[in-house]
Design a protein around this motif. Sequence first.
Motif, short mmCIF file in Angstrom:
data_model
loop_
_atom_site.label_atom_id
_atom_site.label_comp_id
_atom_site.label_asym_id
_atom_site.label_seq_id
_atom_site.Cartn_x
_atom_site.Cartn_y
_atom_site.Cartn_z
N CYS A 170 1.11 1.51 21.45
CA CYS A 170 0.19 2.35 22.22
C CYS A 170 -0.45 3.34 20.86
N SER A 171 -1.21 4.06 21.32
CA SER A 171 -1.97 5.18 20.65
C SER A 171 -0.90 6.56 20.40
N ALA A 172 0.23 6.54 20.95
CA ALA A 172 1.20 7.69 20.84
C ALA A 172 1.61 7.92 19.52
N PRO A 173 1.55 8.92 18.79
CA PRO A 173 1.98 9.12 17.33
C PRO A 173 3.10 8.46 16.93
N GLU A 174 4.25 8.41 17.88
CA GLU A 174 5.61 7.75 17.28
C GLU A 174 5.54 6.38 17.56
N CYS A 175 4.46 5.63 17.94
CA CYS A 175 4.31 4.48 18.25
C CYS A 175 3.53 3.63 17.30
N ARG A 176 2.38 3.08 17.58
CA ARG A 176 1.72 2.00 16.47
C ARG A 176 1.51 3.02 15.24
N ALA A 177 1.16 4.17 15.28
CA ALA A 177 0.71 4.99 14.06
C ALA A 177 1.95 4.75 13.00
N LYS A 178 3.12 5.05 13.78
CA LYS A 178 4.50 5.06 12.85
C LYS A 178 4.77 3.67 12.50
N TYR A 179 4.53 2.56 13.30
CA TYR A 179 4.69 1.35 12.89
C TYR A 179 3.90 0.76 11.57
N ARG A 180 2.50 1.59 11.72
CA ARG A 180 1.41 1.29 10.56
C ARG A 180 2.20 1.74 9.23
N GLU A 181 2.75 2.69 9.31
CA GLU A 181 3.23 3.44 8.02
C GLU A 181 4.62 2.55 7.66
N THR A 182 5.52 2.13 8.52
CA THR A 182 6.59 1.32 8.42
C THR A 182 6.06 0.21 7.63
N LEU A 183 5.20 -0.38 8.26
CA LEU A 183 4.60 -1.64 7.70
C LEU A 183 3.89 -1.49 6.28
N ARG A 184 3.31 -0.50 6.07
CA ARG A 184 2.57 -0.11 4.74
C ARG A 184 3.73 0.05 3.60
N GLU A 185 4.79 0.68 4.17
CA GLU A 185 5.99 1.01 3.26
C GLU A 185 6.69 -0.48 2.60
N ALA A 186 6.64 -1.09 3.75
CA ALA A 186 7.43 -2.47 3.46
C ALA A 186 6.49 -3.40 2.43
N ILE A 187 5.13 -3.23 2.47
CA ILE A 187 4.24 -4.22 1.97
C ILE A 187 4.00 -3.53 0.47
N ARG A 188 3.51 -2.38 0.38
CA ARG A 188 3.30 -1.59 -0.89
C ARG A 188 3.88 -2.30 -2.12
N PRO A 189 5.36 -2.52 -2.17
CA PRO A 189 5.88 -3.06 -3.30
C PRO A 189 5.16 -4.41 -3.78
N ASN A 190 4.96 -5.17 -2.74
CA ASN A 190 4.58 -6.63 -2.97
C ASN A 190 2.87 -6.84 -2.78
N LEU A 191 2.15 -5.78 -2.65
CA LEU A 191 0.80 -5.95 -2.17
C LEU A 191 0.02 -6.86 -3.08
N ASP A 192 0.45 -6.73 -4.36
CA ASP A 192 -0.26 -7.43 -5.14
C ASP A 192 -0.08 -9.05 -5.02
N LYS A 193 1.00 -9.32 -4.43
CA LYS A 193 1.12 -10.97 -3.93
C LYS A 193 0.26 -11.27 -2.80
N PHE A 194 -0.33 -10.41 -1.97
CA PHE A 194 -1.19 -10.70 -0.91
C PHE A 194 -2.44 -11.11 -1.52
N CYS A 195 -3.09 -12.12 -0.67
CA CYS A 195 -4.70 -12.34 -0.99
C CYS A 195 -5.66 -11.07 -1.00
N LYS A 196 -6.65 -11.41 -1.67
CA LYS A 196 -7.71 -10.07 -1.74
C LYS A 196 -8.10 -9.48 -0.54
#
Length: 426
Positions: A170-196
């Motif tokens: 949901c829109s609660a700060p500790e919910c999707r917004a936090k998950y988005r950040e968790t996801l970005r952190e997990a993706i960032r080191p490999n971002l160049d391996k994803f498509c354009k």
Amino acid sequence: MGKNLIRCIEGTRDYFDLDGARFGKAMKAADHVFTAYGYSQIHTPVFEATELFARGIGEATDIVEKEMYTFKPGSDMITLRPEGTAGVIRAFLQHSMHKQGGLNKLWYSGPMFRRERPQKGRQRQFHQVGVEAVGSSDPLLDAEVIAMGLQFYAAVGITGIRTRLNSIGCSAPECRAKYRETLREAIRPNLDKFCKNCQNRFDRNVLRLLDCKNPSCKELAANLPKSHEHVCGECADHFGKVTEALDAFGVDYVIDPTLVRGLDYYTKTVFEYTHSALGAQDAIGGGGRYDGLVEELGGPSIPAVGFAIGVERVMIAMETLGACCCTAPLMVYGIAAGDEEHKAMSGLLARLRRAGVSCDMDFEGKSFKAQMRTAGRRGALIALILGSNELETGQITVKDMREDGGQSTVPLSQMQEAIEALVTVG
Ligand code: HAM
């Protein structure tokens, strides 16, 4: 030379014969199944203010960014609806349906428009049947909606539906917004391996990296943190209750952490129905909960859940499974020998139609023999024959057109009984 023929626009289609029958069967099933769950029909306009979709579906979605048919015929920007939910909620608020209190269960059907690249199961004008249950946050309602969708597929004869389920929080700060950040952190080191495309979406809409169709992105996405394990306590509890209710209903589903859906209004439960007959465009329906949309469109905070089913994709699955292989049979074809008989036949057929018997007759002045041939070609179960003898003596001949079927001449007063002895009426 005649004038040149005009064809329908690319990405649009005509439905007739078997496709016409399949379309009709889908509409009847929607009416039957959704009515059984307490939904009433709503019809909203095909075009709406562009802002409704921009705000409702979300500026950063593919639909709003690149797929809408938008016009400016005067001073207003209008858009052909790409989906039904935003218009239903607009109508819900405009007519103050929320002021009656309680839950509003609404269903709709109609054409939708998206400027996508046409391919099997993907058109620019397509049709949806959909439901919106507005006014309750009960997880049991999410489960009821999901089960109702499955009942619709069963009613049109489609087996083999797979239900994918996820919670996107949901829109609660500790919910999707936090998950988005968790996801970005997990993706960032490999971002160049994803498509354009994924790289472009990383900042604006990182959740969409989870459902990219590109095989190497898919592989990377499989190991990313899962949203249903990172949502807030309330959303986790809601998800648990939805799955519990689905288990109790005996509904088969798979939890798919990569399911995020392409519209921004979803909160908590999201789901998609897929079918293997469809190829690349395998989503035959989809939906979810959208507890923030009513407020986003200027109303109070009212929770809601719903889905839409793609009618064209339903028709493809029906065809593959042989779920609807014939048009409705004509029960009676009236055959008349001359002008007087022709007129009398027209009156007799009107009487039968009122009693629920489907009938037709000739309007092209065809010979008796040619009328008999047409009765056969139209697949009529019975030929009603009115010759001059019959007309004079107040009788009619009822001929069973099926193989080895006989015929009998009966008084006009017994015509309906004679027909009902051969076919089921009603
Ligand atoms: P959607 O997933 O965008 O959701 O569309 C629902 C269904 O419409 C898809 O699963 C697919 O079967 C069909 N569909 C979508 N685009 C096309 C196309 N270009 N050609 C043929 N069929 C297509 C919605 O529209 C949401 N409004 C559903 C909803 C209702 N969520 C809550 N309430």
